[in-house]
Motif scaffolding. Structure first.
Motif, mmCIF file in Angstrom:
data_model
loop_
_atom_site.group_PDB
_atom_site.id
_atom_site.type_symbol
_atom_site.label_atom_id
_atom_site.label_comp_id
_atom_site.label_asym_id
_atom_site.label_seq_id
_atom_site.Cartn_x
_atom_site.Cartn_y
_atom_site.Cartn_z
ATOM 1 N N LEU A 48 0.899 -1.103 -0.046
ATOM 2 C CA LEU A 48 0.229 0.032 -0.048
ATOM 3 C C LEU A 48 1.055 1.357 0.057
ATOM 4 C CD1 LEU A 48 -2.652 -1.026 2.583
ATOM 5 C CD2 LEU A 48 -2.776 -1.136 0.214
ATOM 6 N N ASP A 49 0.259 2.241 -0.320
ATOM 7 C CA ASP A 49 0.929 3.616 -0.396
ATOM 8 C C ASP A 49 0.750 4.050 1.227
ATOM 9 O OD1 ASP A 49 1.883 6.343 -0.386
ATOM 10 O OD2 ASP A 49 0.421 7.013 -1.783
ATOM 11 N N LEU A 50 1.839 3.972 1.839
ATOM 12 C CA LEU A 50 1.885 4.434 3.351
ATOM 13 C C LEU A 50 1.948 5.883 3.566
ATOM 14 C CD1 LEU A 50 4.156 1.184 4.680
ATOM 15 C CD2 LEU A 50 1.391 1.621 4.488
ATOM 16 N N ALA A 51 2.394 6.580 2.619
ATOM 17 C CA ALA A 51 2.383 7.978 2.731
ATOM 18 C C ALA A 51 1.123 8.493 3.025
ATOM 19 C CB ALA A 51 3.030 8.686 1.447
ATOM 20 N N LYS A 52 -0.007 7.851 2.693
ATOM 21 C CA LYS A 52 -1.234 8.385 3.036
ATOM 22 C C LYS A 52 -1.922 7.736 4.254
ATOM 23 C CE LYS A 52 -2.083 9.172 -1.903
ATOM 24 N NZ LYS A 52 -2.771 8.514 -3.113
ATOM 25 N N PRO A 53 -2.880 8.390 4.566
ATOM 26 C CA PRO A 53 -3.552 7.722 5.835
ATOM 27 C C PRO A 53 -4.571 6.471 5.275
ATOM 28 C CG PRO A 53 -4.170 10.028 5.832
ATOM 29 C CD PRO A 53 -3.400 9.915 4.765
ATOM 30 N N ILE A 54 -4.526 5.457 6.052
ATOM 31 C CA ILE A 54 -5.162 4.118 5.547
ATOM 32 C C ILE A 54 -6.488 3.927 6.345
ATOM 33 C CG2 ILE A 54 -4.784 1.598 5.273
ATOM 34 C CD1 ILE A 54 -1.788 2.263 5.269
ATOM 35 N N THR A 55 -7.619 3.301 6.037
ATOM 36 C CA THR A 55 -8.828 2.930 6.681
ATOM 37 C C THR A 55 -8.703 1.585 7.146
ATOM 38 O OG1 THR A 55 -10.192 4.421 5.144
ATOM 39 C CG2 THR A 55 -11.177 2.763 6.475
ATOM 40 N N LEU A 56 -8.873 1.533 8.479
ATOM 41 C CA LEU A 56 -8.722 -0.015 8.935
ATOM 42 C C LEU A 56 -10.167 -0.256 9.600
ATOM 43 C CD1 LEU A 56 -7.218 -2.365 10.514
ATOM 44 C CD2 LEU A 56 -7.204 -0.854 12.282
ATOM 45 N N ASN A 57 -10.827 -1.479 8.825
ATOM 46 C CA ASN A 57 -12.014 -2.113 9.369
ATOM 47 C C ASN A 57 -11.448 -3.027 10.403
ATOM 48 O OD1 ASN A 57 -13.472 -0.509 7.245
ATOM 49 N ND2 ASN A 57 -12.948 -1.918 5.857
ATOM 50 N N ILE A 58 -12.509 -3.071 11.484
ATOM 51 C CA ILE A 58 -12.119 -3.928 12.644
ATOM 52 C C ILE A 58 -13.470 -4.808 12.814
ATOM 53 C CG2 ILE A 58 -11.341 -4.137 15.045
ATOM 54 C CD1 ILE A 58 -10.514 -1.282 14.980
ATOM 55 N N TYR A 59 -13.300 -6.066 12.520
ATOM 56 C CA TYR A 59 -14.507 -7.034 12.731
ATOM 57 C C TYR A 59 -14.520 -7.632 13.914
ATOM 58 C CZ TYR A 59 -14.553 -5.984 7.662
ATOM 59 O OH TYR A 59 -14.686 -5.345 6.296
ATOM 60 N N ALA A 60 -14.815 -6.906 14.986
ATOM 61 C CA ALA A 60 -14.647 -7.692 16.430
ATOM 62 C C ALA A 60 -16.045 -7.439 17.095
ATOM 63 C CB ALA A 60 -13.938 -6.730 17.129
ATOM 64 N N LYS A 61 -16.313 -8.744 17.578
ATOM 65 C CA LYS A 61 -17.612 -8.926 18.326
ATOM 66 C C LYS A 61 -17.498 -8.396 19.717
ATOM 67 C CE LYS A 61 -19.302 -12.391 15.566
ATOM 68 N NZ LYS A 61 -18.790 -11.722 14.322
ATOM 69 N N SER A 62 -16.608 -8.847 20.420
ATOM 70 C CA SER A 62 -16.551 -8.456 21.956
ATOM 71 C C SER A 62 -15.287 -7.666 22.618
ATOM 72 C CB SER A 62 -16.681 -9.942 22.857
ATOM 73 O OG SER A 62 -15.234 -10.513 22.471
ATOM 74 N N ASP A 63 -14.192 -7.675 21.983
ATOM 75 C CA ASP A 63 -13.092 -7.155 22.600
ATOM 76 C C ASP A 63 -12.585 -5.849 21.961
ATOM 77 O OD1 ASP A 63 -12.256 -8.397 20.521
ATOM 78 O OD2 ASP A 63 -10.681 -9.509 21.462
ATOM 79 N N LEU A 64 -13.566 -5.196 21.616
ATOM 80 C CA LEU A 64 -13.389 -3.816 20.500
ATOM 81 C C LEU A 64 -12.793 -2.776 21.382
ATOM 82 C CD1 LEU A 64 -13.671 -2.413 17.932
ATOM 83 C CD2 LEU A 64 -15.928 -1.693 18.644
ATOM 84 N N ASP A 65 -13.051 -2.456 22.522
ATOM 85 C CA ASP A 65 -12.481 -1.494 23.476
ATOM 86 C C ASP A 65 -10.958 -1.809 23.663
ATOM 87 O OD1 ASP A 65 -14.701 0.136 23.678
ATOM 88 O OD2 ASP A 65 -15.113 -1.390 25.619
ATOM 89 N N GLU A 66 -10.577 -3.020 23.931
ATOM 90 C CA GLU A 66 -9.100 -3.461 24.180
ATOM 91 C C GLU A 66 -8.579 -3.361 22.764
ATOM 92 O OE1 GLU A 66 -6.436 -7.392 25.472
ATOM 93 O OE2 GLU A 66 -8.748 -7.651 25.405
#
Length: 78
Positions: A48-66
């Motif tokens: 990926l082009d790391l010079a730009k911000p990247i969108t991260l999709n998190i598919y978590a059910k329970s430990d999202l806060d952690e």
């Protein structure tokens, strides 16, 4: 699903990011333009082009806060 924007602007930050998220069983996708890659793949991240911000999709059910706590150094907006 939770979506955050992250910045991975050095080789060290990519390595520590991958080490941080591999501890979780959840799935993570990085989205940059039309590319979607597994966020646990170091080789994929370096494609990926790391010079730009990247969108991260998190598919978590329970430990999202952690997960968000671990990712705090990389998140640039929430």
């Amino acid at each position: 699903m939770k979506t955050v924007t992250i910045s991975l602007n050095s080789i060290e930050s990519v390595k520590s990011f991958v080490n941080s998220i591999t501890k979780f069983d959840s799935d993570f996708d990085l989205v940059s333009g039309r590319y979607v890659i597994d966020a646990k793949s170091i080789m994929g991240i370096f494609s990926l082009d790391l010079a730009k911000p990247i969108t991260l999709n998190i598919y978590a059910k329970s430990d999202l806060d952690e997960i968000l706590g671990v990712l705090k150094p990389y998140i640039i907006e929430e």
